[in-house]
Enzyme design. Structure first.
Site, PDB file in Angstrom:
ATOM      1  N   GLU A 172      76.189  29.468 -37.783  1.00 38.04           N
ATOM      2  CA  GLU A 172      76.898  30.710 -37.488  1.00 38.04           C
ATOM      3  C   GLU A 172      77.192  30.781 -35.995  1.00 38.04           C
ATOM      4  OE1 GLU A 172      78.070  32.980 -39.867  1.00 38.04           O
ATOM      5  OE2 GLU A 172      79.119  33.016 -37.952  1.00 38.04           O
ATOM      6  N   LYS A 227      75.735  23.202 -33.132  1.00 39.97           N
ATOM      7  CA  LYS A 227      75.311  24.587 -32.911  1.00 39.97           C
ATOM      8  C   LYS A 227      74.443  24.677 -31.653  1.00 39.97           C
ATOM      9  CE  LYS A 227      74.300  28.824 -33.233  1.00 39.97           C
ATOM     10  NZ  LYS A 227      74.081  29.895 -34.128  1.00 39.97           N
ATOM     11  N   CYS A 283      69.231  33.713 -29.265  1.00 40.06           N
ATOM     12  CA  CYS A 283      69.639  32.314 -29.489  1.00 40.06           C
ATOM     13  C   CYS A 283      69.611  31.392 -28.274  1.00 40.06           C
ATOM     14  CB  CYS A 283      71.032  32.295 -30.089  1.00 40.06           C
ATOM     15  SG  CYS A 283      71.028  32.897 -31.767  1.00 40.06           S
TER      16      CYS A 283
END
Ligand code: UDX
Ligand code: UDX
Length: 474
Positions: A172, A227, A283
């Protein structure tokens, strides 16, 4: 091999990623039935509540979608077993925090919840199931998930022919605060895998609203690594501009002018060049530390050090701001009142994970300040948890200050010595400084760590002004 058309989807984890992502898929694909499961009962009941202003995740545009799709083709439940059993496709979207103890503590991701989810899938799935890694994971985690899923055949040998799995990575890239926009108009959708049927099944879903040329397919490991790399690059860019802000303050250059000047270079571009109090969020730090751990594991120590410096610098930068506030306030904040504007790690979210506000407030409390905190979305209970100190509690004899929450900014500013803007909430851009300065104790200070206030509005008022990356005002 894919044996049936995808109709029922299950998402394990109803958090910041799982909730909004499934809401947008449900909104764009009304032929799908999507069930979001979570072990946290309170969270699920909030998702199911009729109080749409109190959903567990605050995102602009989210509540409107939830109103449309909830109980139409999007369901929230704690019934993990049945949700898995009925699903053709399962997204794993549980949290993967940095390990706090054991091997790799402080760097590696804790995969215990991913593993637990995979075990539940292994036990309860029926027929062919596509399992999708949505959580950000270290490279090669798909292998672990595969092993867990395959081992379920040994445990239930008789059912061997009844289940099969394929694994995809579909990281994501949404940013909080713009999650709905990012999900509806993504720069790209990345699907990693090695089975064409399964890749196409997921691609078919995204194609309902994402142009085909924005859907990239890679092998599993490239997807997992992309990612981590994307977040590392973004965080590095913020550390770069923050490092320049310090040089600007030392030299008389102005960081916004420098950002603008370098942003005109199309190879650099304008985005992600705003100096601030340091990056936060769940993150960036976690993913870089993960990358660092991975590099060390493969003996790439120089690569590990290169990326680790981005995190170290970020910590230094936030500390630099705390120190600067104390210095400007005559080297002591003991018994001084300081109003903190913004506690979330950025605007338009109620998320406080790794927020620079936590570090700055803790530093000021340790120096004895009395802190008043205002934020349009963050709950005082969360602030107490983040700071590890109850509201209004003085630790006797510790020299530590105390904090309290006060939402109304003009009331909160009564008698304060300084205002510190930490989050770039829109409302802070249009405050009446004329009104605020009047009620503050003198000499009054404004520390703007996001440079969102306008010097022209402040220059004739009785307030000292510090704005990140600009030494020309104070
Ligand atoms: C996301 C990503 O998925 C993760 O990879 C990234 O590293 C951090 O951001 P996020 O949605 O933000 O996670 O996490 P969070 O809001 O904490 O939601 C995770 C949810 O999973 C929680 O509601 C938790 O209760 C749930 N969970 C956790 C389960 O349902 N089962 C578990 O076994 C563990
Ligand atoms: C990030 C990534 O952007 C997203 O793609 C990924 O899926 C998850 O991690 P998020 O953490 O939600 O998203 O927010 P982001 O907008 O990237 O901001 C991260 C931090 O950087 C915030 O603390 C923000 O204030 C800070 N930031 C961002 C700056 O200080 N300056 C900038 O110019 C941009």
């Amino acid at each position: 091999m894919l044996k049936k058309k995808v109709k029922n989807i299950c998402c394990i984890g109803a958090g910041y990623v799982g909730g909004p992502t499934m809401a947008v898929i449900a909104d764009n694909c009304n032929y799908l039935n999507i069930t979001v499961v979570d072990i946290n009962e309170e969270r699920i009941s909030k998702w199911n509540s009729s109080d749409f202003d109190n959903l567990p995740v605050y995102e602009p545009g989210l509540k409107e979608i939830i109103k449309r799709v909830r109980n139409r083709n999007l369901f929230f439940t704690i019934d993990l077993k049945n949700s898995i059993k009925n699903a053709d496709m399962i997204f794993i979207s549980v949290n993967t925090p940095t390990k706090t103890s054991g091997f790799g503590a402080g760097y590696a991701s804790d995969l215990k919840w991913v593993e637990a989810s995979a075990r539940q899938v292994a036990q309860n799935a029926v027929g062919h199931t596509i399992v999708i890694e949505k959580s950000t994971l270290p490279v090669r985690t798909a292998k672990v998930i595969k092993q867990i899923l395959i081992s379920s055949f040994d445990e239930e040998f008789e059912n061997k022919t009844e289940k099969s799995f394929s694994i995809l990575s579909n990281p994501e890239f949404l940013a909080e605060g713009t999650a709905i926009e990012d999900l509806n108009n993504p720069d790209r959708v990345l699907i990693g895998g090695d089975e064409e049927d399964s890749i196409n099944a997921l691609k078919n879903i995204y194609e309902k609203w994402v142009p085909e040329d924005k859907i990239i397919t890679t092998n599993l490991w490239s997807s997992e690594l992309s990612k981590l790399a994307a977040n590392a690059f973004l965080a590095q860019r913020i550390s770069s501009i923050n490092s320049i802000s310090a040089i600007c303050e030392a030299t008389g250059a102005e960081v916004n002018e420098v950002s603008n000047a370098i942003g005109f270079d199309s190879r650099i571009g304008f985005k992600f060049l705003s100096a601030g109090p340091g990056f936060g969020g769940s993150c960036f730090k976690k993913d870089i530390l993960n990358l660092v751990y991975l590099c060390r594991y493969f003996g790439l120590n120089e690569v590990a050090e290169y990326w680790e410096q981005v995190v170290k610098f970020n910590e230094w930068h936030t500390k630099r701001i705390s120190k600067l506030i104390v210095e400007k306030l005559f080297d002591t904040v003991a018994l001084k009142k300081i109003l903190i504007l913004g506690f979330s790690y950025k605007a338009n979210t109620n998320d406080t994970r790794e927020s620079p506000a936590i570090k700055i407030v803790k530093d000021l409390l340790e120096n004895g300040a009395e802190i008043i905190i205002s934020d349009p979305q963050v709950d005082p209970d969360i602030i107490a948890l983040d700071l590890g100190i109850e509201e209004n509690v003085f630790k006797n004899g510790s020299g530590q200050g105390k904090w309290r929450y006060h939402k109304d900014i003009y009331e909160a500013a009564m008698g304060v010595d300084a205002v510190v803007i930490i989050t770039e909430w829109k409302v802070y851009k249009s405050l009446s400084w004329h009104k605020l300065v009047k009620v503050m104790r003198k000499p009054a200070w404004l520390f703007d760590t996001r440079s969102i206030t306008n010097y022209e509005e402040l220059k004739d008022l009785d307030i000292n002004y510090w704005s990140i990356g600009n030494s020309n005002y104070c």
